[in-house]
Design a protein around this motif. Structure first.
Motif, PDB file in Angstrom:
ATOM      1  N   ALA A 150      47.428  43.995  24.487  1.00 28.83           N
ATOM      2  CA  ALA A 150      47.560  44.544  26.078  1.00 28.83           C
ATOM      3  C   ALA A 150      47.591  43.237  26.852  1.00 28.83           C
ATOM      4  O   ALA A 150      48.222  43.033  27.924  1.00 28.83           O
ATOM      5  CB  ALA A 150      46.392  45.229  26.205  1.00 28.83           C
ATOM      6  N   GLY A 151      46.582  42.050  26.284  1.00 25.50           N
ATOM      7  CA  GLY A 151      46.500  40.961  27.065  1.00 25.50           C
ATOM      8  C   GLY A 151      47.998  40.189  27.248  1.00 25.50           C
ATOM      9  O   GLY A 151      48.144  39.671  28.331  1.00 25.50           O
ATOM     10  N   LEU A 152      48.848  40.094  26.208  1.00 20.38           N
ATOM     11  CA  LEU A 152      49.794  39.511  26.218  1.00 20.38           C
ATOM     12  C   LEU A 152      50.917  40.125  27.067  1.00 20.38           C
ATOM     13  O   LEU A 152      51.637  39.535  27.732  1.00 20.38           O
ATOM     14  CB  LEU A 152      50.433  39.347  24.801  1.00 20.38           C
ATOM     15  N   ILE A 222      35.089  45.854  23.209  1.00 16.32           N
ATOM     16  CA  ILE A 222      35.863  44.720  22.544  1.00 16.32           C
ATOM     17  C   ILE A 222      37.000  44.523  23.171  1.00 16.32           C
ATOM     18  O   ILE A 222      37.561  43.403  23.576  1.00 16.32           O
ATOM     19  CB  ILE A 222      35.815  45.000  20.967  1.00 16.32           C
ATOM     20  N   SER A 223      37.885  45.622  23.067  1.00 16.28           N
ATOM     21  CA  SER A 223      39.362  45.394  23.554  1.00 16.28           C
ATOM     22  C   SER A 223      39.209  45.103  24.938  1.00 16.28           C
ATOM     23  O   SER A 223      40.148  44.189  25.733  1.00 16.28           O
ATOM     24  CB  SER A 223      40.163  46.674  23.419  1.00 16.28           C
ATOM     25  N   SER A 224      38.561  45.504  25.872  1.00 14.58           N
ATOM     26  CA  SER A 224      38.368  44.890  27.523  1.00 14.58           C
ATOM     27  C   SER A 224      38.031  43.714  27.310  1.00 14.58           C
ATOM     28  O   SER A 224      38.720  42.990  28.160  1.00 14.58           O
ATOM     29  CB  SER A 224      37.389  45.974  28.137  1.00 14.58           C
ATOM     30  N   ARG A 225      37.141  42.990  26.747  1.00 10.39           N
ATOM     31  CA  ARG A 225      36.399  41.761  26.641  1.00 10.39           C
ATOM     32  C   ARG A 225      37.868  40.825  26.267  1.00 10.39           C
ATOM     33  O   ARG A 225      38.095  39.596  26.912  1.00 10.39           O
ATOM     34  CB  ARG A 225      35.407  41.629  25.993  1.00 10.39           C
ATOM     35  N   VAL A 226      38.470  41.145  24.920  1.00 12.32           N
ATOM     36  CA  VAL A 226      39.456  40.527  24.712  1.00 12.32           C
ATOM     37  C   VAL A 226      40.605  40.634  25.556  1.00 12.32           C
ATOM     38  O   VAL A 226      41.449  39.310  25.661  1.00 12.32           O
ATOM     39  CB  VAL A 226      39.992  40.781  23.249  1.00 12.32           C
ATOM     40  N   LEU A 227      41.006  41.548  25.881  1.00  9.16           N
ATOM     41  CA  LEU A 227      41.926  41.516  27.219  1.00  9.16           C
ATOM     42  C   LEU A 227      41.882  40.740  28.316  1.00  9.16           C
ATOM     43  O   LEU A 227      42.610  39.925  28.799  1.00  9.16           O
ATOM     44  CB  LEU A 227      42.180  43.019  27.778  1.00  9.16           C
ATOM     45  N   SER A 228      40.460  40.624  28.922  1.00  7.75           N
ATOM     46  CA  SER A 228      40.055  39.817  29.896  1.00  7.75           C
ATOM     47  C   SER A 228      40.208  38.307  29.458  1.00  7.75           C
ATOM     48  O   SER A 228      40.857  37.326  30.103  1.00  7.75           O
ATOM     49  CB  SER A 228      38.778  40.020  30.512  1.00  7.75           C
ATOM     50  N   LEU A 229      39.996  37.994  28.264  1.00  8.01           N
ATOM     51  CA  LEU A 229      39.988  36.522  27.524  1.00  8.01           C
ATOM     52  C   LEU A 229      41.541  35.942  27.602  1.00  8.01           C
ATOM     53  O   LEU A 229      41.925  34.853  27.856  1.00  8.01           O
ATOM     54  CB  LEU A 229      39.267  36.509  26.302  1.00  8.01           C
ATOM     55  N   VAL A 230      42.268  37.043  27.108  1.00  8.10           N
ATOM     56  CA  VAL A 230      43.958  36.628  26.909  1.00  8.10           C
ATOM     57  C   VAL A 230      44.355  36.369  28.189  1.00  8.10           C
ATOM     58  O   VAL A 230      44.989  35.531  28.274  1.00  8.10           O
ATOM     59  CB  VAL A 230      44.486  37.832  25.891  1.00  8.10           C
TER      60      VAL A 230
END
Length: 330
Positions: A150-152, A222-230
């Protein structure tokens, strides 16, 4: 004319293809995270795909990607009617191809139609990826892959559609913040998973599946934190305030020469003493903080120092200000 110019300028043309490659790559990673680590274990990480997992338990003959189309297409039409062109072509494409990719990977991952209908984790890739005894691990991996995918997509000015569209509509017409709208929608999806999968309206009866809702919440976090990081990258800048005697010449020279940075000098005075002081406002990388503190101790041992996190830093030497079409998580 602009389209012709874009076609013949190699840099622009390559950038266009690179953007679409990253969007498709993000969709593949997102779909793979669901197929291999989320769907088989009935984890419901919110969103349209989470709701599709819930409905799959009622209608196992339908693939999760196919079910999601029943929500994605009406929501895309609704967004065009209520939100105008704000969705963009990239979002529409990402929302439509992700379920297709998910269905394709599912067909390749399971050996038979019965195994696919049951989402039997013991038969994924010939039984070589069965994590039934490691639900926390599959939750972490699945949530991470969803966040990366989702981040990409989001980094290239698109979204996956689905609940993002619902949240945008709620923000526009109900005046509820986007982040809070997402939270409300995801909470309702997880609740539906608890009722249908956990309690057993789907026909399985009350079982240990009722605890899957807690894993769903972990996957969402986890997905929301990784999304923000990406999207935003590692933000490790620190703000340093140094209040000391006038000028602080040695410290100024160190900042300008050794750190090769600038700072802002703010004239101030002590509230109690009334003495005039200088306050230096400085933004540095986290790895530079220790050196700066050592220099402050050496050059201005009597100064008052405050160090805090910088949430966003824009300008020369840091990131460029985001444009109006750039997506930033709240």
């Amino acid at each position: 004319m602009n389209k012709i110019k874009q076609f013949f300028e190699p840099s622009l043309h390559l950038s266009w293809w690179a953007d679409w490659f990253v969007i498709i790559l993000g969709c593949v990673i997102l779909a793979s995270g669901f197929v291999f680590f989320i769907n088989p274990y009935n984890i419901v990480p919110g969103g349209i795909y989470g709701l599709s997992i819930v409905i799959h338990n009622l209608l196992p003959s339908l693939q999760i990607g196919t079910i999601s189309y029943a929500f994605e297409i009406p929501l895309l039409i609704l967004s065009l009617l209520l939100l105008g062109k704000s969705m963009g072509v990239r979002t529409i494409v990402a929302a439509l191809i992700t379920p297709l990719i998910m269905n394709g990977i599912s067909l390749l991952a399971y050996p038979s139609a019965d195994a696919l209908a049951a989402l039997d984790p013991s038969q994924i890739l010939g039984g070589n990826l069965n994590l039934s005894n490691h639900i926390m691990l599959t939750t972490i991996i699945g949530g991470t892959m969803i966040g990366i995918g989702a981040g990409l997509v989001a980094r290239n000015r698109a979204t996956g559609g689905g609940t993002d569209i619902v949240a945008m509509i709620m923000q526009k017409y109900l005046h509820i913040r986007f982040s809070k709208s997402i939270l409300i929608v995801d909470a309702l999806v997880v609740l539906s998973g608890f009722i249908i999968i956990g309690i057993g309206i789907g026909g399985k009866g009350m079982s240990s599946d009722c605890y899957l809702s807690f894993y769903s919440l972990i996957a969402i976090y986890i997905s929301s934190r990784v999304l923000s990081l990406v999207i935003n990258g590692f933000k490790n800048e620190k703000i340093i305030f140094v209040i000391g005697a006038k000028r602080m010449e040695k410290l100024r020279d160190y900042i300008l020469t050794d750190l090769d940075r600038s700072a802002t000098c703010i004239k101030s005075s002590g509230l109690y003493s009334g003495k005039e002081k200088d306050m230096l406002f400085l933004v540095v990388k986290e790895k530079e903080v220790t050196r700066v503190k050592q220099m402050i101790k050496e050059a201005e041992p009597d100064s008052f120092v405050v160090i805090t996190d910088a949430y966003d830093t824009y300008g020369e030497g840091f990131r460029d200000l985001p444009n109006t079409r750039e997506i930033t998580p709240e």
